[in-house]
Design an enzyme around this catalytic site. Structure first.
Site, short mmCIF file in Angstrom:
data_model
loop_
_atom_site.label_atom_id
_atom_site.label_comp_id
_atom_site.label_asym_id
_atom_site.label_seq_id
_atom_site.Cartn_x
_atom_site.Cartn_y
_atom_site.Cartn_z
N GLU A 1 24.74 -77.43 -98.26
CA GLU A 1 23.68 -77.73 -97.28
C GLU A 1 24.11 -78.84 -96.32
OE1 GLU A 1 21.04 -75.66 -97.22
OE2 GLU A 1 22.14 -74.74 -98.88
N ASP B 1 39.50 -69.85 -66.19
CA ASP B 1 38.57 -69.44 -67.24
C ASP B 1 37.13 -69.57 -66.80
OD1 ASP B 1 40.04 -68.47 -69.29
OD2 ASP B 1 40.02 -70.30 -70.49
C1 4G4 Z 1 26.56 -79.04 -91.83
C2 4G4 Z 1 25.30 -78.87 -92.39
C3 4G4 Z 1 28.13 -75.73 -87.84
C4 4G4 Z 1 27.43 -77.96 -91.77
C5 4G4 Z 1 24.93 -77.65 -92.88
C6 4G4 Z 1 28.21 -75.70 -89.21
C7 4G4 Z 1 26.81 -73.75 -87.90
C8 4G4 Z 1 27.43 -74.75 -87.18
C9 4G4 Z 1 27.07 -76.71 -92.26
C10 4G4 Z 1 25.79 -76.55 -92.82
C11 4G4 Z 1 27.56 -74.66 -89.90
C12 4G4 Z 1 27.35 -74.76 -85.68
C13 4G4 Z 1 26.08 -74.56 -94.28
C14 4G4 Z 1 23.99 -74.92 -93.09
C15 4G4 Z 1 28.04 -75.58 -92.15
N1 4G4 Z 1 26.89 -73.71 -89.22
N2 4G4 Z 1 26.40 -74.06 -85.09
N3 4G4 Z 1 27.57 -74.57 -91.28
N4 4G4 Z 1 25.35 -75.32 -93.32
O1 4G4 Z 1 28.16 -75.43 -85.06
#
Ligand code: 4G4
Length: 243
Positions: free
Chosen positions: A115, A168
Site C-alpha cells: 500500500e 516529439d
Molecule cells: C505508492 C503508494 C505510482 C506506490 C501506493 C505507483 C501508480 C503510480 C504504489 C502504491 C503506483 C502512478 C501499490 C497503490 C505503487 N501506482 N500513477 N503503485 N500502490 O504514478
C-alpha cells in the site's frame, strides 16, 4: 547520469538497461543504473520489510527503517539528498518536469509496493512525490521506468537523431501529427496525397494542421491553454475537415 532506484525488484529494470534507445545509451555509458534492495536492511532473517498498517485495514505498509537505510546508501554515494517517490498521490508528471530532471546528474527514485511506504519517510527526507497518471499499478517500478525513459530522451546523445526529442509531442504543446511509411496503399487506404508531393512547405503545413486538429479533438485540456498564432488560425480556416 547516475540513476539510483530503491526497489524490491531490481531485475525489472533490465527493460530499460537492455532494450531500445535507453539500452544503447546505457551500453554507451551515457547513464548508469544502480538498484538498492531495501530487503538487505530487514530486521529479520527472512527479509520481510512490510508490516500491518496502524489503524487497521487491508494490505501491508513498507516499514520506514529499511527504506531509510536504502535512501542513506543512495544519498551517500550520489552526494545528493533529494529523491522522487512514484505514487498515485503524487503531483502529475509533465513534459516540463521531465526536461527539468534531465538537467540533473543524479536521480534517486523510490518504488513502493503493497500500500506504499510509511509516511514518516516522506516527512523526514527531501522527497518529491510524483504520479505518472491518474491510475494505480501494483508497484512503483513501471512508473519509475517510464520517468527514467522520458528523462533520458531529453539528453542529447540518447536519441540517435538530435532533432527527434524536440519534434516529439508536447514540446510544442500540441500532439504529434500522423506518420506513414511504405506501402503507399494498405488495406485500401492510401497515404495522404500531400505527403507524396515532395512539397516540403505544404507537408509542414498539413502536419501542423493535423497536430492542431488532433489536440482540439482529443485534449480539450491542452487546447484550452494553447494560444493560436495568426498563421495557425489561418491553417485551421483553410482546412476543409474543420468547417
Ligand atoms: C505508492 C503508494 C505510482 C506506490 C501506493 C505507483 C501508480 C503510480 C504504489 C502504491 C503506483 C502512478 C501499490 C497503490 C505503487 N501506482 N500513477 N503503485 N500502490 O504514478
Amino acid at each position: 547520469m547516475l540513476v539510483q532506484v530503491i526497489t524490491l525488484f531490481g531485475e525489472m529494470f533490465s527493460a530499460i538497461t537492455e532494450y531500445g534507445v535507453t539500452g544503447r545509451a546505457a551500453k554507451n555509458g551515457l547513464w548508469q543504473l544502480e538498484t538498492i534492495n531495501p530487503r538487505q536492511f530487514a530486521d529479520n532473517r527472512l527479509g520481510y520489510i512490510d508490516d500491518r498498517p496502524f489503524g487497521g485495514g487491508a494490505g501491508m505498509v513498507m516499514q520506514a527503517p529499511p527504506i531509510q537505510a536504502a535512501l542513506n546508501v543512495a544519498f551517500e554515494k550520489s552526494g545528493t539528498k533529494k529523491a522522487i517517490y512514484l505514487s498515485p498521490q503524487g503531483v502529475p508528471l509533465t513534459h516540463e518536469k521531465t526536461l527539468e530532471l534531465s538537467k540533473q546528474n543524479h536521480l534517486i527514485l523510490l518504488c513502493g509496493r503493497y500500500e506504499g511506504i510509511d509516511e514518516r519517510i516522506l516527512q523526514a527526507n527531501d522527497i518529491e512525490e510524483i504520479a505518472i497518471g491518474d491510475f494505480v499499478v501494483s508497484g512503483g517500478e513501471l512508473p519509475a521506468m517510464m520517468l527514467i525513459d522520458a528523462v533520458l530522451r531529453h539528453r542529447s546523445q540518447v536519441l540517435g537523431d538530435e532533432q527527434s526529442a524536440q519534434q516529439d509531442s508536447f514540446c510544442s504543446g500540441l500532439l504529434d501529427y500522423p506518420h506513414y511509411t511504405r506501402p503507399v496503399e494498405f488495406n485500401g487506404q492510401k497515404v495522404p496525397d500531400v505527403l507524396l508531393t515532395g512539397n516540403h512547405q505544404e507537408i509542414a503545413k498539413w502536419r501542423h494542421t493535423q497536430s492542431l486538429l488532433r489536440t482540439k479533438a482529443r485534449r480539450p485540456d491542452l487546447w484550452a491553454w494553447y494560444s493560436l498564432t495568426p498563421q495557425e488560425v489561418q491553417l485551421l480556416s483553410e482546412d476543409k475537415s474543420n468547417e
